[in-house]
Design an enzyme around this catalytic site. Structure first.
Site, PDB file in Angstrom:
ATOM      1  N   LYS A  52      57.202  38.460  30.741  1.00 45.72           N
ATOM      2  CA  LYS A  52      57.275  37.034  30.385  1.00 45.72           C
ATOM      3  C   LYS A  52      56.335  36.224  31.275  1.00 45.72           C
ATOM      4  CE  LYS A  52      61.879  37.612  28.534  1.00 45.72           C
ATOM      5  NZ  LYS A  52      63.333  37.539  28.682  1.00 45.72           N
ATOM      6  N   GLN A  96      67.756  35.215  32.767  1.00 42.32           N
ATOM      7  CA  GLN A  96      67.641  36.561  32.196  1.00 42.32           C
ATOM      8  C   GLN A  96      69.021  37.224  32.091  1.00 42.32           C
ATOM      9  OE1 GLN A  96      64.704  38.039  31.043  1.00 42.32           O
ATOM     10  NE2 GLN A  96      66.071  39.636  30.307  1.00 42.32           N
ATOM     11  N   ASP A 119      65.621  30.086  25.262  1.00 47.65           N
ATOM     12  CA  ASP A 119      66.221  31.246  24.600  1.00 47.65           C
ATOM     13  C   ASP A 119      66.973  30.839  23.328  1.00 47.65           C
ATOM     14  OD1 ASP A 119      65.621  33.694  25.750  1.00 47.65           O
ATOM     15  OD2 ASP A 119      67.122  33.506  27.334  1.00 47.65           O
TER      16      ASP A 119
END
Ligand code: NAD
Length: 301
Positions: A52, A96, A119
Site C-alpha cells: 500500500k 490494517q 476502507d
C-alpha cells in the site's frame, strides 16, 4: 475452453483515474495523505502495508505508516484514530486488519471519520452503499465492479452469484451488483446445494477463503468467474489437484503455493473468463485504495 481474465488493464485504468485526481488536488495545493495504522507483527499484514505504501509512492500520494505494538491498549489505539481524525493534513485512515484479539475491531472502525474511511467499513459508509448514496466503499468489491464494467458496459439483467457474505467483500459486492441492475444471489456457509445455485449464474464472485472450493462442474458454460480468495496451501494432494506446469514444479520445490477459492484449471474448461490467483483481484484492490484516498481527499475540500 475459457481464458485467463486479466485484471491488468482495469487496475491501470483505476490508477490513471487516481493519478489524474492527485494532480488536480496538487494543482489546488492539496497534498493527499494516507495514514496506515499497523498493530502487531502479523507477517501478511506487514506485506500488505508495504504494498500500500509503495503504491502511494508511485502515485505521489503522501503516506505515513504508524506501527503500534501487539499489546497496545485499545484506548491508546482509539486515541490515535481520534488524533488522525482531527489532523487536517490527513485525508485517509486505514487500520490494517486483523487486529489483536483484545481489541474490538468494530469500535475502531466506528471511531474513524467516515469521510477518511478509505476502507469503506464504517457503518455510515455501509449505509450509504446500501442506499445507493455517494461515499467510500470497500476496495475489493469496487475493483471487481470496475473489472466487470470494463468487460461489458451494461450488466442489467445478468444473474450474479456472490459466494461469501463477509462485510468486507461479499455483502458490499452484492450491493454494487444490485445497483448495476444484476439479479443477485448470495450464497454462504449455510447454503444448501451450492452447485445448483452456481449453475444458474452468468457471473460468479467467490470470496470464501477455501482453496479450490468452486469446481468447473459447478459452473454454467460461458460464465465469468472472479476469484477473490487468497489461500496458502501446503498439502501436496491439494496442490496436485489445483496446480500444473511450472506452478506445480514450484510447489514441489518449496512445499507451498498461493491459490484462490476456484479450481482454476477445471473452471477454465467450462467458464469463459476466470481471474487468476495470484495476480488477479489483488491488483484491483490496491489500485482502488489509491482511488479511494483521492475520493476521501476530495470529500474534505
Ligand atoms: P470471511 O472469512 O470474512 O468470510 C468468508 C465467507 O465465506 C463467510 O461469509 C462464510 O459464510 C462463507 N463461507 C464459509 N465457508 C463456506 C463454504 N463452504 N461455502 C460457501 N461459503 C462459505 O472472508 P473474507 O474477508 O470475505 O475473505 C474471503 C477470501 O478473500 C479470503 O481468502 C481472503 O484472503 C480473500 N480476500 C482477498 C482480497 C484481495 O484483495 N484479493 C481482499 C479481501 C479478501
Amino acid at each position: 475452453m475459457g481464458t485467463r481474465w486479466s485484471t491488468k488493464s482495469t487496475a491501470e485504468h483505476i490508477l490513471e483515474q487516481a493519478k489524474a485526481g492527485v494532480m488536480k488536488l496538487k494543482a489546488a495545493s492539496i497534498d493527499p495523505h494516507l495514514v496506515v495504522v499497523l498493530v502487531g507483527d502479523d507477517p501478511a499484514s506487514h506485506v500488505y502495508v508495504r504494498h500500500k505504501v509503495a503504491a502511494c509512492e508511485e502515485l505521489g500520494i503522501r503516506s505515513t505508516k504508524i506501527a503500534l505494538p501487539a499489546d497496545v491498549a485499545a484506548d491508546a489505539l482509539l486515541s490515535e484514530v481520534m488524533r488522525l481524525n482531527r489532523d487536517a493534513s490527513v485525508h485517509g485512515i486505514l487500520v490494517q486488519m486483523p487486529l489483536p484479539k483484545h481489541i474490538d475491531c468494530d469500535a475502531v472502525i466506528r471511531a474513524i471519520d467516515p469521510d477518511k474511511d478509505v476502507d469503506g467499513f464504517h457503518p455510515i459508509n455501509v449505509g450509504r452503499l446500501a442506499l445507493g448514496q455517494p461515499g467510500l466503499f470497500p476496495c475489493t468489491p469496487m475493483g471487481v465492479m470496475a473489472l466487470l464494467k470494463q468487460t461489458v458496459t451494461d450488466l442489467s439483467g445478468r444473474r450474479a452469484l456472490v459466494i461469501g457474505r463477509s462485510a468486507i467483500v461479499g455483502k458490499p459486492m452484492a450491493h454494487l451488483l444490485l445497483h448495476a441492475n444484476c439479479t443477485v444471489t448470495v450464497s454462504h456457509s449455510r447454503t444448501v446445494d451450492h452447485q445448483a445455485v452456481c449453475r444458474e449464474a452468468d457471473i460468479v464472485i467467490v470470496a470464501v477463503g477455501r482453496p479450490g472450493l468452486v469446481d468447473g462442474g459447478w459452473l454454467k458454460p460461458g460464465s465469468w468467474v472472479v476469484d477473490v480468495g487468497i489461500n496458502e496451501i501446503k498439502d501436496p494432494a491439494l496442490a496436485e489437484k489445483l496446480l500444473d506446469g511450472k506452478r506445480l514444479d514450484r510447489f514441489r520445490a518449496t512445499g507451498r503455493a498461493l491459490v484462490g477459492d476456484v479450481n482454476y484449471r477445471s473452471a477454465l474448461d467450462v467458464a469463459e473468463l476466470v481471474t487468476p490467483v495470484p495476480g488477479g483481484v489483488g491488483k484491483l484492490t490496491i489500485a482502488q485504495l489509491m482511488l479511494n484516498t483521492v475520493t476521501a481527499t476530495e470529500l474534505q475540500r
